[in-house]
Design a protein around this motif. Structure first.
Motif, PDB file in Angstrom:
ATOM      1  N   UNK A  25       0.747  -1.278  -0.035  1.00  8.23           N
ATOM      2  CA  UNK A  25      -0.025   0.043   0.010  1.00  8.23           C
ATOM      3  C   UNK A  25       0.787   1.167   0.164  1.00  8.23           C
ATOM      4  N   UNK A  26       0.721   2.111  -1.055  1.00  5.86           N
ATOM      5  CA  UNK A  26       1.125   3.697  -0.832  1.00  5.86           C
ATOM      6  C   UNK A  26       0.017   4.365  -0.330  1.00  5.86           C
ATOM      7  N   UNK A  27       0.665   5.099   0.704  1.00 10.89           N
ATOM      8  CA  UNK A  27      -0.295   6.223   1.593  1.00 10.89           C
ATOM      9  C   UNK A  27       0.483   7.600   1.701  1.00 10.89           C
ATOM     10  N   UNK A  28      -0.204   8.645   1.616  1.00 13.73           N
ATOM     11  CA  UNK A  28       0.203   9.843   1.826  1.00 13.73           C
ATOM     12  C   UNK A  28       0.441   9.999   3.469  1.00 13.73           C
ATOM     13  N   UNK A  29      -0.761   9.696   4.227  1.00 10.68           N
ATOM     14  CA  UNK A  29      -0.598  10.032   5.571  1.00 10.68           C
ATOM     15  C   UNK A  29      -1.553   9.005   6.402  1.00 10.68           C
ATOM     16  N   UNK A  30      -2.934   8.815   6.002  1.00  8.54           N
ATOM     17  CA  UNK A  30      -3.811   8.101   6.963  1.00  8.54           C
ATOM     18  C   UNK A  30      -4.570   7.236   5.838  1.00  8.54           C
ATOM     19  N   UNK A  31      -5.223   6.048   6.500  1.00 10.13           N
ATOM     20  CA  UNK A  31      -6.097   5.392   5.704  1.00 10.13           C
ATOM     21  C   UNK A  31      -5.424   4.057   4.984  1.00 10.13           C
ATOM     22  N   UNK A  32      -4.228   3.872   5.150  1.00  9.65           N
ATOM     23  CA  UNK A  32      -3.519   2.826   4.432  1.00  9.65           C
ATOM     24  C   UNK A  32      -3.983   1.359   5.257  1.00  9.65           C
ATOM     25  N   UNK A  33      -4.246   1.370   6.463  1.00 17.47           N
ATOM     26  CA  UNK A  33      -4.398   0.035   6.932  1.00 17.47           C
ATOM     27  C   UNK A  33      -5.825  -0.528   6.546  1.00 17.47           C
ATOM     28  N   UNK A  34      -6.585   0.471   6.357  1.00 16.10           N
ATOM     29  CA  UNK A  34      -7.990  -0.241   5.678  1.00 16.10           C
ATOM     30  C   UNK A  34      -7.763  -0.733   4.254  1.00 16.10           C
ATOM     31  N   UNK A  35      -6.755  -0.121   3.301  1.00 19.83           N
ATOM     32  CA  UNK A  35      -6.246  -0.830   2.389  1.00 19.83           C
ATOM     33  C   UNK A  35      -5.770  -1.840   2.175  1.00 19.83           C
ATOM     34  N   UNK A  36      -4.801  -2.032   3.209  1.00 20.60           N
ATOM     35  CA  UNK A  36      -4.199  -3.577   3.550  1.00 20.60           C
ATOM     36  C   UNK A  36      -5.108  -4.479   3.871  1.00 20.60           C
ATOM     37  N   UNK A  37      -6.185  -4.213   4.591  1.00 19.05           N
ATOM     38  CA  UNK A  37      -7.228  -5.051   4.781  1.00 19.05           C
ATOM     39  C   UNK A  37      -7.885  -5.578   3.908  1.00 19.05           C
ATOM     40  N   UNK A  38      -8.447  -4.399   3.293  1.00 17.14           N
ATOM     41  CA  UNK A  38      -9.246  -4.865   1.976  1.00 17.14           C
ATOM     42  C   UNK A  38      -8.685  -6.027   1.007  1.00 17.14           C
ATOM     43  N   UNK A  39      -7.314  -5.933   0.847  1.00 14.39           N
ATOM     44  CA  UNK A  39      -6.647  -6.760  -0.103  1.00 14.39           C
ATOM     45  C   UNK A  39      -6.471  -8.250   0.691  1.00 14.39           C
ATOM     46  N   UNK A  40      -6.270  -8.228   2.039  1.00 12.69           N
ATOM     47  CA  UNK A  40      -5.906  -9.234   2.871  1.00 12.69           C
ATOM     48  C   UNK A  40      -7.467 -10.095   2.822  1.00 12.69           C
ATOM     49  N   UNK A  41      -8.221  -9.387   2.791  1.00 11.99           N
ATOM     50  CA  UNK A  41      -9.714 -10.211   3.100  1.00 11.99           C
ATOM     51  C   UNK A  41      -9.898 -11.265   2.180  1.00 11.99           C
TER      52      UNK A  41
END
Length: 204
Positions: free
Chosen positions: A123-139
């Motif tokens: 995940x590439x992230x500017x500041x926040x929100x990246x953990x949710x992206x990480x979770x979406x893929x891992x789901x």
């Protein structure tokens, strides 16, 4: 062994692109066959929930006028799959979400075709929100009975402008550790390939 990295960012040469290629460089040095696939910015539609993949069981989606089946074939051939995305409103890009939904469903419909494969998220992230992206893929990985290896931290790289992630040494080091973990896991699993237990009772 083969690893495929799919870039869900439409920005070629951007931060997601750089992170995935950094990981693939380490995988190639370890002796893996590597392939980089550009998904973001290309034509791919979302899942129609038509159920045809459950009827046909041919490892394909019935929609054949976009790039999905081409990428799905590469995912099926790979021992390890790395899916990367930028952070768009705390989630994956639209193109990657379409790939997650359709590849996950086609794999489930075909005797859980992803079961036992290695799957990692980047995940590439500017500041926040990246953990949710990480979770979406891992789901998708976890529901598909894939093996999700850990690293030294979340697989996140910080940056906004193109190439800015290259100034994030912790993010790049994590790509190296992630690649080393995939390599170790892939070699450990290789003798047992084809013996992974599958639960096909998806609908109960």
């Amino acid at each position: 062994m083969k690893v495929i990295a799919v870039n869900g960012s439409p920005r070629k040469g951007g931060n997601t692109d750089n992170m995935l290629k950094h990981a693939l460089d380490h995988m190639e040095k370890a002796g893996w066959e590597t392939e980089f696939v550009q998904l973001g910015g290309r034509n791919i539609r979302g899942c129609m929930a038509c159920g045809k993949c459950w009827e046909n069981k041919d490892f394909k989606c019935i929609v054949n006028n976009d790039i999905f089946n081409e990428i799905m074939e590469k995912m099926l051939e790979a021992d390890a799959i790395i899916l990367g995305s930028p952070t768009y409103f705390s989630d994956v890009s639209a193109e990657l979400k379409a790939l997650l939904d359709r590849s996950g469903m086609v794999a489930l419909a075909n005797d859980r075709a992803f079961a036992g494969k290695i799957g990692t998220a980047v995940v590439a992230v500017r500041r926040g929100g990246g953990i949710h992206v990480f979770d979406t893929i891992n789901h998708m990985y976890l529901m598909s009975q894939m093996i999700v290896p850990g690293a030294t931290y979340w697989n996140l790289g910080r940056g906004l402008d193109k190439g800015e992630v290259l100034d994030d040494p912790e993010g790049l080091d994590n790509m190296k550790t992630m690649a080393e973990t995939i390599d170790w896991l892939g070699r450990a699993m290789k003798p047992h390939q084809g013996t992974f237990p599958k639960n096909n009772d998806f609908f109960g």
